[in-house]
Motif scaffolding. Structure first.
Motif, PDB file in Angstrom:
ATOM      1  N   ILE A  81      -2.828   2.528  -4.632  1.00 28.74           N
ATOM      2  CA  ILE A  81      -2.819   3.492  -5.770  1.00 28.74           C
ATOM      3  C   ILE A  81      -4.031   4.488  -5.744  1.00 28.74           C
ATOM      4  O   ILE A  81      -4.053   5.744  -6.038  1.00 28.74           O
ATOM      5  N   MET A  82      -5.131   3.976  -5.299  1.00 26.58           N
ATOM      6  CA  MET A  82      -6.336   4.793  -5.014  1.00 26.58           C
ATOM      7  C   MET A  82      -6.220   5.756  -4.059  1.00 26.58           C
ATOM      8  O   MET A  82      -7.167   6.613  -3.833  1.00 26.58           O
ATOM      9  N   GLN A  85      -5.886   8.062 -11.283  1.00 26.09           N
ATOM     10  CA  GLN A  85      -5.221   6.759 -10.718  1.00 26.09           C
ATOM     11  C   GLN A  85      -6.066   5.604 -11.158  1.00 26.09           C
ATOM     12  O   GLN A  85      -5.582   4.388 -11.561  1.00 26.09           O
ATOM     13  N   LEU A  86      -7.447   5.684 -11.458  1.00 23.80           N
ATOM     14  CA  LEU A  86      -8.391   4.755 -11.987  1.00 23.80           C
ATOM     15  C   LEU A  86      -7.836   4.383 -13.288  1.00 23.80           C
ATOM     16  O   LEU A  86      -7.958   3.257 -13.630  1.00 23.80           O
ATOM     17  N   ILE A  87      -7.669   5.328 -14.248  1.00 28.22           N
ATOM     18  CA  ILE A  87      -7.524   5.087 -15.577  1.00 28.22           C
ATOM     19  C   ILE A  87      -6.292   4.352 -15.763  1.00 28.22           C
ATOM     20  O   ILE A  87      -6.073   3.236 -16.387  1.00 28.22           O
ATOM     21  N   VAL A 142       0.803  -1.356   0.112  1.00 28.25           N
ATOM     22  CA  VAL A 142       0.150  -0.011   0.102  1.00 28.25           C
ATOM     23  C   VAL A 142       0.796   1.219  -0.034  1.00 28.25           C
ATOM     24  O   VAL A 142       0.495   2.208  -0.686  1.00 28.25           O
ATOM     25  N   ILE A 143       1.957   1.349   0.954  1.00 24.65           N
ATOM     26  CA  ILE A 143       2.674   2.456   1.105  1.00 24.65           C
ATOM     27  C   ILE A 143       3.521   2.735  -0.265  1.00 24.65           C
ATOM     28  O   ILE A 143       4.036   3.857  -0.585  1.00 24.65           O
ATOM     29  N   GLU A 164      -0.883  16.110  -6.548  1.00 20.12           N
ATOM     30  CA  GLU A 164      -0.623  16.211  -7.903  1.00 20.12           C
ATOM     31  C   GLU A 164      -1.263  14.964  -8.640  1.00 20.12           C
ATOM     32  O   GLU A 164      -1.386  14.813  -9.793  1.00 20.12           O
ATOM     33  N   ALA A 165      -1.932  14.147  -7.617  1.00 20.46           N
ATOM     34  CA  ALA A 165      -2.651  12.821  -8.292  1.00 20.46           C
ATOM     35  C   ALA A 165      -4.068  13.238  -8.117  1.00 20.46           C
ATOM     36  O   ALA A 165      -4.803  13.883  -7.190  1.00 20.46           O
TER      37      ALA A 165
END
Length: 409
Positions: free
Chosen positions: A336-337, A351-353, A282-283, A345-346
């Protein structure tokens, strides 16, 4: 004087890259020990053979074609990578040597392939697995890697994956899921009426050692991804990355421990081990942006989720002997999500794409490769070979010969 400083910075950053790469290479030993501990004794030699061989194949294929596809002479924002000569040539303004960059990158490829190894354990043909390793490490991984770290369209779009929660771990999990679905479950794992029968691993001390090795190697995995350490800002960033990485692993293990206690009243060691790894995955998506407290929270979320994910996959009869799909896939998606929560910046959309493109491509490409292998050389051993064990069938050597008295246990 200025040239001397530049040369010193170049040397220091090159050395840091090499040391980080060595730490990540050590993760190959971690995967080997973890998987050897979580499979039955009759399959230990074979799983160790797979881990050594896949590392060798990954290093060779990434040298011959993979690095070139991913990084050399590619158009920024593109979809299709170009082809040139091996790893290219050293840029005049490079911060570190080209060879150190290749070494750091190649061990990431091996990590992705190691994830597949554990998920398909105890019933896949050795040579079919190695054939798949050639394709994944030489072509599938480098193509999606070009889209992101190589400057392709996902990078230009703004997709953020600092050290590879999706690019490395999600890729390995997607390829593993495709293989597991085509293989089916191990004999005796599930009953006709939906029963789930545990198949314990043979050596939990070995699995624990493997987890600690992976935990240690992850400091190179995440810390090295900062790329530089030769100035105060980057050195400070590396320190924070390592702090957050360690914190997420620790709280991931603690969370899994408490979830097991609440659910079953017992401390399940295998779940605790996977909880630590889940926190690390996760990290990995962004170990720099979160505060230490947030890193702890991310670890808690990962360590908790992985327990429920492993149970859920078992209920739908997806047989993953080591929990790799849950640890690296499900928790990779979570990481990621969650990046936009701490990184301005995200965006959640980007992120989903990125996830859909990477995981979708790898899964579909893997299904195609597994299908070709299944129709040609076959991917699953016979029922008799599975009963006797992969060690006898593929290797002819027992890992624990003095303890083997009855085959099939």
């Amino acid at each position: 004087m200025e040239n001397t400083i530049i040369e010193l910075k170049f040397s220091l950053d090159t050395f840091y890259f090499l040391i980080s790469g060595i730490l990540v290479m050590w993760m190959a030993a971690g995967f080997a020990m973890l998987e050897a501990g979580l499979v039955r004794s009759k399959n230990t030699t074979e799983i160790l053979t797979k881990n050594v061989a896949l590392y060798a194949i990954a290093c060779t294929m990434f040298l011959l074609v993979g690095y070139n596809i991913m990084y050399v002479d590619n158009t920024e924002g593109g979809l299709v990578p170009s082809l040139g000569a091996l790893i290219g040539t050293q840029a005049a303004d490079a911060d570190h040597s080209l060879e150190s960059d290749f070494f750091f990158q190649v061990v990431f490829v091996a990590t992705a392939m190691s994830i597949v190894s554990g998920a398909v354990a105890e019933r896949m043909k050795l040579w079919a697995f190695l054939a798949f390793a050639i394709v994944l490490t030489g072509f599938i991984y480098p193509i999606e890697g070009y889209w992101t770290w190589g400057g392709g369209f996902l990078s230009e779009m703004g997709f953020v994956d600092f050290a590879g929660s999706a690019i490395v771990h999600g890729t390995g999990a997607a390829a593993a899921l495709a293989g597991v679905l085509m293989l089916g479950a191990r004999k005796g794992k599930y009953g006709k009426n939906g029963e789930i029968y545990p198949i314990p691993g043979s050596n939990l001390p070995l699995a624990t050692l493997g987890t600690f090795i992976l935990w240690m190697g992850w400091f190179g995995f995440n810390g090295g991804s900062q790329l530089l350490i030769s100035d105060a800002a980057n050195a400070t960033a590396v320190g924070k990355i390592l702090l957050n990485t360690n914190a997420a692993a620790a709280t991931g293990a603690i969370a899994a421990l408490f979830v097991c206690k609440v659910l079953w009243g017992k401390a399940d060691l295998t779940m605790v081990l996977n909880g630590a790894l889940a926190g690390l995955v996760v990290i990995t998506a962004d170990p720099l942006s979160p505060s230490p407290v947030m890193a702890c929270l991310l670890g808690v979320l990962g360590g908790s989720l992985v327990v429920f994910s492993i149970v859920a996959l078992d209920k739908v009869k997806i047989d993953d002997p080591v929990g790799a799909i849950s640890v690296h896939g499900v928790c990779g998606v979570l990481g990621i999500m969650l990046v936009p929560v701490t990184n301005a910046e995200a965006t959640f959309v980007n992120q989903l794409i990125g996830l859909v493109c990477i995981l979708g491509f790898v899964f579909i490409a893997s299904v195609i490769v597994w299908t070709v292998l299944k129709k040609t050389i076959g991917i699953r051993v016979t029922e008799e070979e599975e009963l006797n064990g992969m060690d006898q069938h593929d290797c002819g050597i027992d890992a624990y010969p003095e303890f083997v008295s009855v085959r099939g246990n």
